[in-house]
Write an enzyme that holds these catalytic residues in place. Structure first.
Site, short mmCIF file in Angstrom:
data_model
loop_
_atom_site.label_atom_id
_atom_site.label_comp_id
_atom_site.label_asym_id
_atom_site.label_seq_id
_atom_site.Cartn_x
_atom_site.Cartn_y
_atom_site.Cartn_z
N HIS A 139 0.85 -1.19 0.00
CA HIS A 139 0.00 0.00 0.00
C HIS A 139 0.88 1.24 0.00
O HIS A 139 1.38 1.69 1.04
CB HIS A 139 -0.92 -0.02 1.22
CG HIS A 139 -1.86 1.14 1.28
ND1 HIS A 139 -2.39 1.60 2.47
CD2 HIS A 139 -2.36 1.95 0.32
CE1 HIS A 139 -3.17 2.63 2.23
NE2 HIS A 139 -3.16 2.87 0.94
N GLU A 151 2.91 0.53 3.30
CA GLU A 151 2.26 -0.36 4.26
C GLU A 151 2.28 -1.76 3.64
O GLU A 151 1.65 -2.00 2.61
CB GLU A 151 0.83 0.12 4.50
CG GLU A 151 0.19 -0.41 5.76
CD GLU A 151 -1.18 0.20 6.02
OE1 GLU A 151 -1.59 0.22 7.18
OE2 GLU A 151 -1.83 0.65 5.06
N ASN A 189 -5.67 3.32 7.01
CA ASN A 189 -7.04 3.75 6.77
C ASN A 189 -8.00 3.40 7.90
O ASN A 189 -9.06 4.01 8.02
CB ASN A 189 -7.54 3.19 5.44
CG ASN A 189 -7.01 4.01 4.29
OD1 ASN A 189 -7.10 5.23 4.28
ND2 ASN A 189 -6.40 3.34 3.31
#
Length: 298
Positions: A139, A151, A189
């Protein structure tokens, strides 16, 4: 690893391709739309020009980066020789599962298959392949050439070998990889989206206007960008998709997306990409003003 395939030529895809190419990897950039690929290469060129102007790279670096990029509209051909495939398609579960099922068939057996998903389960994605140990999340953050974080998400079956290879590769891109486990929203997130959602609720409930909410978070919490402006940059449709994954994954009402966000996405107001979100970008990003819909609240 020598050859990297990147699926999707949008904001994240072209940023990922740019970064790998800049660090000397041969990159096959894939999209079903030839015009989108042309636009992506133009975008990469402009971003490289900015780096040259700032003195962070040379003209020779720019030419080398562009020479490392090849574009494809045929998935099978593009991934055949790839050592790593990074999927950066739309944040849609069904689409990603279809792509990974095809990748499992088309990519060589020892290739690592990574997803740039910002919230969708790596375990679920890996389950449609026969190489769960070689499926992982990478990510990247936007804008990819600038932001340091990657990530790295381990699915249930992701092996230590795959994880270590991806962590090492991220370091070679001058990134800072952080290993996390596979739960909805991962870390970035799971923390960021509830904050953005709460900012939207504060607007929705009339607590304050767009400018006020973003100013409080910028000046009071030292955030470089307010949450509503950040939502526009991420894409309000992407924010909604991630919140839905969190809401469905945990079954907790605290992740339920604000009705205002739902209405805005339904109306096509998706932020920077559509020209309007909480801000109006008709005169460019640098001259963005609070969107007319919300001006009366300021």
């Amino acid at each position: 690893m020598k050859t990297i395939a990147v699926i999707g030529s949008g904001t994240m895809g072209n940023g990922i391709a740019h970064t790998f190419a800049q660090f000397g990897y041969a990159v096959n950039l894939i999209d079903v739309n030839a015009d989108a690929l042309k636009k992506a290469i133009e975008t990469i060129g402009k971003n490289l020009d900015r780096q040259v102007a700032k003195g962070t790279i040379t003209d020779a670096d720019k030419e080398m980066t562009l020479a490392n990029l090849s574009t494809f509209t045929d998935l099978k051909t593009a991934v055949a020789n790839a050592d790593l495939v990074v999927e950066a398609a739309t944040e849609n579960t069904a689409l990603k599962l279809k792509i990974f099922k095809d990748l499992d068939e088309f990519a060589k057996p020892d290739a690592i298959l990574a997803s740039n998903t910002s919230s969708i389960s790596i375990t679920q994605i890996a389950a449609v392949t026969k190489r769960g140990d070689k499926v992982i999340g990478m990510h990247f953050m936007n804008p990819v050439p600038i932001m340091k974080l990657v990530e790295v998400i381990r699915g249930y079956a992701t092996s230590d070998t795959t994880t270590n290879l991806v962590m090492d590769l991220s370091n070679k891109l001058d990134k800072v990889p952080v290993e996390v486990n596979d739960y909805p929203g991962f870390v970035a997130n799971r923390i960021l989206m509830p904050m953005i959602n709460e900012a939207i609720y504060s607007l929705y409930e009339g607590v304050a206007g767009v400018y006020e909410i973003d100013t409080v978070m910028k000046l009071g919490m030292a955030h470089p960008m307010g949450p509503l402006q950040l939502a526009d940059f991420i894409g309000l449709d992407v924010c909604l998709a991630i919140l839905n994954v969190l809401h469905q994954g945990f079954g907790n009402p605290k992740y339920a997306p604000c009705p205002l966000l739902v209405n805005m996405v339904t109306a096509g107001k998706k932020g920077v990409k559509s020209g309007e979100g909480f801000y109006d970008y008709s005169n460019g990003i640098k001259e963005a003003k609070v969107a007319p819909k919300f001006a009366k609240l300021v």
